[in-house]
Design a protein around this motif. Sequence first.
Motif, PDB file in Angstrom:
ATOM      1  N   SER A 170     -35.176 -11.479 121.162  1.00 59.07           N
ATOM      2  CA  SER A 170     -35.696 -12.345 120.424  1.00 59.07           C
ATOM      3  C   SER A 170     -36.799 -11.507 119.887  1.00 59.07           C
ATOM      4  N   ALA A 171     -36.754 -10.037 119.458  1.00 62.22           N
ATOM      5  CA  ALA A 171     -37.810  -9.774 118.802  1.00 62.22           C
ATOM      6  C   ALA A 171     -37.661  -9.648 117.324  1.00 62.22           C
ATOM      7  N   LEU A 205     -30.549  -6.595 122.499  1.00 61.93           N
ATOM      8  CA  LEU A 205     -31.294  -7.279 120.877  1.00 61.93           C
ATOM      9  C   LEU A 205     -30.754  -8.329 120.720  1.00 61.93           C
ATOM     10  N   ARG A 206     -30.373  -9.101 121.664  1.00 61.02           N
ATOM     11  CA  ARG A 206     -29.868 -10.534 121.872  1.00 61.02           C
ATOM     12  C   ARG A 206     -30.911 -11.410 121.061  1.00 61.02           C
ATOM     13  N   TRP A 223     -25.654  -9.510 120.724  1.00 63.10           N
ATOM     14  CA  TRP A 223     -25.332 -10.804 120.821  1.00 63.10           C
ATOM     15  C   TRP A 223     -26.240 -12.000 120.149  1.00 63.10           C
ATOM     16  N   ASN A 224     -25.796 -12.617 118.820  1.00 64.62           N
ATOM     17  CA  ASN A 224     -26.433 -13.479 118.184  1.00 64.62           C
ATOM     18  C   ASN A 224     -27.689 -12.940 117.558  1.00 64.62           C
ATOM     19  N   ALA A 225     -27.830 -11.670 117.457  1.00 67.58           N
ATOM     20  CA  ALA A 225     -28.631 -11.022 116.599  1.00 67.58           C
ATOM     21  C   ALA A 225     -28.598 -11.239 115.081  1.00 67.58           C
ATOM     22  N   TYR A 226     -29.495 -11.439 114.323  1.00 65.58           N
ATOM     23  CA  TYR A 226     -29.613 -11.674 112.993  1.00 65.58           C
ATOM     24  C   TYR A 226     -29.604 -10.463 112.297  1.00 65.58           C
ATOM     25  N   ILE A 227     -28.436  -9.794 111.453  1.00 64.88           N
ATOM     26  CA  ILE A 227     -28.315  -8.721 110.974  1.00 64.88           C
ATOM     27  C   ILE A 227     -27.745  -8.722 109.403  1.00 64.88           C
TER      28      ILE A 227
END
Length: 180
Positions: A107-108, A125-126, A146-150
């Motif tokens: 959640s960073a 990096l989830r 997993w579910n990282a906004y890229i």
Amino acid sequence: MAQGLFATTASELASYGAGLETLLIVSLSTEGALAAWWTVDGWALLREMGSGLDLRGANLSGGLLTGADFSGSDLSEADLSRAELTKSDFTGAKLVGANFSGATLTSATLMNAELTEANLSRCDLRHSDMRGTCCTRTAFRGADLWNAYIWNTNLDESFTDGVDISRADDLSGAVKRKTA
């Protein structure tokens, strides 16, 4: 740190092999005599006042920096390996060559950060926000996205061996990926 050594920057401190776990801050009078001194928890200081700092080459390995604000800071070549950085903010930070291997970045926020040649191997990096991040020659080997906004993030020059990019949220395939 050995007696008599003096550092004014994080990079100088790291050159002595010291980290920022505990800092001794000394105030000298104009005559050079000791006026006051404080022992400070370096992690607490950074969590509260890390925004916009020059932390190039700093040794933050294993740091307990949950929720730290590093927005706009320069952490080029810094060692953040195994650091706890959950919910930390690196918006617009310069992280060129930084070592995040094994760090927790759940959640960073890494929005618009410069991660050129950074090492994010085995990072968690989830749920992180990596929109608009520059990832040229960035190592993601074994990282969990997993579910990282890229969104708007180009990974075609990154090292993604052992990473399941399909687990990340890339706005329906808009992310460029390296092909075999």
